[in-house]
Design an enzyme around this catalytic site. Structure first.
Site, PDB file in Angstrom:
ATOM      1  N   LEU A 137       0.867  -1.171   0.000  1.00 43.56           N
ATOM      2  CA  LEU A 137       0.000   0.000   0.000  1.00 43.56           C
ATOM      3  C   LEU A 137       0.909   1.226   0.000  1.00 43.56           C
ATOM      4  O   LEU A 137       1.986   1.201   0.595  1.00 43.56           O
ATOM      5  CB  LEU A 137      -0.902   0.029   1.245  1.00 43.56           C
ATOM      6  N   ASP A 138       0.463   2.296  -0.640  1.00 44.30           N
ATOM      7  CA  ASP A 138       1.241   3.535  -0.618  1.00 44.30           C
ATOM      8  C   ASP A 138       1.425   4.005   0.817  1.00 44.30           C
ATOM      9  O   ASP A 138       0.629   3.686   1.705  1.00 44.30           O
ATOM     10  CB  ASP A 138       0.520   4.625  -1.411  1.00 44.30           C
ATOM     11  N   LYS A 139       2.443   4.798   1.032  1.00 47.79           N
ATOM     12  CA  LYS A 139       2.765   5.286   2.367  1.00 47.79           C
ATOM     13  C   LYS A 139       1.557   5.901   3.067  1.00 47.79           C
ATOM     14  O   LYS A 139       1.307   5.652   4.247  1.00 47.79           O
ATOM     15  CB  LYS A 139       3.897   6.318   2.279  1.00 47.79           C
ATOM     16  N   THR A 141      -1.687   5.510   2.251  1.00 43.03           N
ATOM     17  CA  THR A 141      -2.922   4.727   2.152  1.00 43.03           C
ATOM     18  C   THR A 141      -3.007   3.795   3.351  1.00 43.03           C
ATOM     19  O   THR A 141      -2.027   3.139   3.708  1.00 43.03           O
ATOM     20  CB  THR A 141      -2.954   3.918   0.843  1.00 43.03           C
ATOM     21  N   ARG A 236      -5.296   5.806  -7.628  1.00 43.39           N
ATOM     22  CA  ARG A 236      -5.037   7.251  -7.669  1.00 43.39           C
ATOM     23  C   ARG A 236      -4.855   7.738  -9.102  1.00 43.39           C
ATOM     24  O   ARG A 236      -5.390   8.788  -9.503  1.00 43.39           O
ATOM     25  CB  ARG A 236      -3.805   7.562  -6.823  1.00 43.39           C
TER      26      ARG A 236
END
Length: 330
Positions: A137-139, A141, A236
């Site tokens: 997961l993105d930082k 998210t 995104r």
């Protein structure tokens, strides 16, 4: 850096891809690691190709440039983490905002891997290049992630993810309105103008996102989103591409950039709502998969984090929204 030369046999049989050849050569790299190094031009055919699918015909020299070991980055750290489920083979965690999944240049400590290594063992980093990591997961998210604790579980789950048998559902708030249901089918690759970002590009990798409307507000929409592929920043990028960036997303046009373009009548309200969240409004809400050992089907759900919940609560307070499912806002 260690530089290795691999000679392709002149009498090689059949069509052998570059990435498969390197994996089978015994240098100790997984296919995902090989593809990453090819992308970084650290693996290439001397005088010829640098793509994973490059076909070897025999007699070529393949160069492998191995970066310095990063094992020292995998330092156990006593960081609190929300563990949703754990057994002898896997761990499911609810990742908070602001935490990177694994160590990398610029984020060598304070990651989810550092936290988990303090708590438990993880599968060998040689499998995927990162201990226990199956997906990311993105930082900024939040939400659910599976991590593997041993090699067998890791390999089985990695294959399940590749076959798209692991189901992931997100909750997102986007700018503007969209139909009740829809899909976004657009290839994603590196942004040619900014290598730190992803973008919809003609030669990108096939990418598909499905969504269902949960609630429609005056200038925002609350969605359930399902990934049919798993590209970097996929949700995104896709919603930004169709003109509906994620609310609060500073990288893909969902913050000041979008705020400046909306009508003055709602700008003050939008600015107030943006003050409630400092990141993209995206949460990995549900996760389901078959256990790698017992084969039992498991499903997990993580409640909305406080920042996203506060935005939704404020929207409901001012505009109504009784139709929103209780499970989303509890």
């Amino acid at each position: 850096m260690k530089r290795i030369q691999l000679k392709v046999a002149p009498d090689i049989t059949g069509r052998k891809r570059l990435d498969i050849f390197v994996v089978e050569s015994g240098v100790g790299l997984s296919r995902s690691q090989v593809r990453k190094l090819i992308g970084e031009k650290r693996i290439y055919v001397e005088g010829k190709g640098t793509k994973p699918g490059f076909i070897l015909h025999g007699g070529e020299t393949v160069i492998v440039e191995l970066p310095d070991e990063v094992k020292q980055f995998y330092k156990p750290e006593n960081i609190p983490i929300d563990i949703v489920y754990e057994d002898n083979y896997i761990v499911v965690v609810n990742k908070p905002a602001g935490m990177v999944v694994h160590p990398a240049p610029g984020n060598l400590t304070g990651t989810l891997v550092n936290a988990m290594l303090y708590h438990t063992r993880l599968s060998d980093e040689k499998i995927s290049g990162r201990p226990g990591v199956l997906h990311r997961l993105d930082k900024e998210t939040t939400g659910l992630l599976i991590m593997a604790k041993d090699t067998k579980a890791h390999l089985i789950l990695a294959e399940a993810i590749r076959r798209r048998e692991v189901k992931r559902e997100y909750i997102a708030i986007i700018w503007g309105g969209v139909p009740d249901k829809g899909e976004i089918f657009a290839p994603i690759g590196r942004d040619p103008h900014n290598r730190l970002k992803m973008a919809v590009v003609p030669d990108g990798r096939v990418s598909k996102t499905e969504y269902t409307l949960v609630a429609r507000f005056s200038f925002l929409s609350l969605l359930r989103v399902k990934l049919k592929t798993g590209r970097t920043h996929q949700i995104r990028v896709h919603f930004s591409h169709i003109g509906h960036p994620l609310f609060g997303d500073p990288v893909y046009g969902g913050r000041e950039t979008h705020l400046a373009g909306i009508i003055p009548e709602v700008r003050a309200k939008a600015k107030m709502l943006l003050s409630l969240i400092e990141r993209q409004a995206l949460h990995a809400h549900k996760l389901s998969f078959s256990h790698p050992i017992t084969k039992e089907r498991l499903e997990f759900q993580a409640p909305l984090p406080e920042d996203i919940k506060s935005v939704i609560d404020k929207l409901i307070e001012e505009e109504g929204g009784g139709q929103i499912e209780h499970s989303l806002i509890c």
